[in-house]
Design a protein around this motif. Structure first.
Motif, short mmCIF file in Angstrom:
data_model
loop_
_atom_site.label_atom_id
_atom_site.label_comp_id
_atom_site.label_asym_id
_atom_site.label_seq_id
_atom_site.Cartn_x
_atom_site.Cartn_y
_atom_site.Cartn_z
N ARG A 159 0.83 -1.21 0.00
CA ARG A 159 0.00 0.00 0.00
C ARG A 159 0.86 1.26 0.00
NH1 ARG A 159 -3.21 -3.27 3.45
NH2 ARG A 159 -2.13 -2.48 5.31
N ARG A 162 2.44 1.66 -3.49
CA ARG A 162 1.42 2.10 -4.44
C ARG A 162 1.12 3.59 -4.25
NH1 ARG A 162 -2.17 -1.46 -6.69
NH2 ARG A 162 -2.01 -2.82 -4.86
N ARG A 166 1.88 6.54 -6.90
CA ARG A 166 0.74 7.35 -7.35
C ARG A 166 1.04 8.85 -7.17
NH1 ARG A 166 -4.42 5.90 -8.17
NH2 ARG A 166 -4.02 3.90 -7.11
N LEU A 182 -1.97 5.31 -13.86
CA LEU A 182 -2.90 5.12 -12.75
C LEU A 182 -3.72 3.84 -12.94
CD1 LEU A 182 -4.11 8.78 -12.18
CD2 LEU A 182 -2.40 7.51 -10.88
N ASP A 186 -3.66 0.55 -10.33
CA ASP A 186 -4.85 -0.07 -9.74
C ASP A 186 -4.90 -1.56 -10.00
OD1 ASP A 186 -5.76 2.32 -8.70
OD2 ASP A 186 -7.04 2.80 -10.41
#
Length: 297
Positions: A159, A162, A166, A182, A186
């Motif tokens: 997490r 990511r 991002r 993006l 995901d």
């Protein structure tokens, strides 16, 4: 072999002349002991194919401020999904440095905190390198690299990576490729066993199929793991298995028996080979027929 001071076998031509003398450098270049990947830098010929040697040579040619980036940075971070023999270096917009054969120069402003030392080489941090490659690298390779970077990490670390990637993507001055990046962020899970498995999943999703579960476990009645499927749609009992050459060589009989046992449990198993990555129409058509058999057009 001459000791260049622990810098991966690459030095500037000026320093080589200073250490050896111009005559010995010329002799080394003439007899093939030394080589010049680019003008102004000298490396030991025996080291000329090493990534770290070529990366050090590129930094010497380009000069500072500069940082290894793109596929080169990812490879130095240990990402095997990338396969690019060119060296990628990023310099600030204020610097006008031209690319050379096998030396690709990019322009982007960056801070010293964006650069980490890997084997003594100034390299973009993993999150920054991933963000750039997700936006402007080969899509399949970029997705496989991201999945590989996440592999083996604890869920909270996944997490965090990511989120960091991002943020890097959203903050890019160059807005091209952001939507694609993006989407790939995901889709990534970090659960694929190999880069080709990541690529298969991307191909499937881009073909319009639902996102499959990754590393789906088939268990016995008492909860023991029987099989682990590369990709699966459990509600439809459809499985997709990537047969890498190394892991499946000589396993045809075992795989056939396994597929038969899975069929006895009501599963349709579709196998994908390395050739299917280059031309996926066969397995996509087979997958489409499987969905039709399950009553999903």
């Amino acid at each position: 072999m001459i000791d260049w001071g622990g810098r991966h076998g690459a030095v500037s031509r000026r320093e080589a002349d200073k250490v050896l003398g111009r005559r010995l450098v010329l002799e080394g270049l003439a007899n093939g002991v030394l080589t010049q990947p680019w003008r102004g830098v000298v490396v030991h010929a025996a080291d000329s194919l090493k990534l770290t040697t070529r990366a050090q040579a590129a930094l010497l040619v380009v000069g500072q401020p500069a940082a290894l980036s793109g596929a080169t940075a990812l490879a130095l971070h240990g990402i095997s999904a990338v396969d690019d023999t060119s060296i990628h270096v990023t310099v600030p917009f204020a610097r006008r440095i031209k690319s050379k054969p096998r030396l690709i120069v990019h322009q982007a402003d960056f801070q010293p905190s964006d650069v980490v030392e890997l084997d003594g080489l100034g390299t973009f941090s993993l999150d920054l390198a991933l963000a750039g490659f997700l936006c402007d690298g080969d899509k399949r390779t970029a997705f496989a690299a991201l999945d590989e970077a996440m592999r083996g990490l604890a869920p909270d670390h996944v997490r965090t990576l990511r989120a960091n990637v991002r943020d890097r993507v959203v903050d890019r001055r160059d807005r091209r490729g952001i939507h694609r990046a993006l989407m790939l962020l995901d889709l990534a899970t970090g659960k694929a066993d190999s880069p080709p498995e990541s690529i298969v999943r991307l191909i499937v999703v881009e073909a319009g199929f639902p996102i499959p579960e990754v590393q789906y476990e088939i268990t016995t009645i008492d909860g023991r793991t029987l099989y682990v499927l590369d990709m699966a749609w459990p509600s439809r009992r459809i499985a997709l298995e990537y047969d890498g050459f190394a892991s499946h060589e000589g396993r045809h009989d075992y795989d056939s028996e396994r597929d038969s046992r899975m069929a006895g449990r009501g599963w349709i198993t579709i196998r994908v080979s390395a050739a299917d990555l280059r031309e996926p129409r066969r397995f996509l058509a087979e997958l489409s027929r499987a969905f039709e058999r399950r009553g999903v057009a």
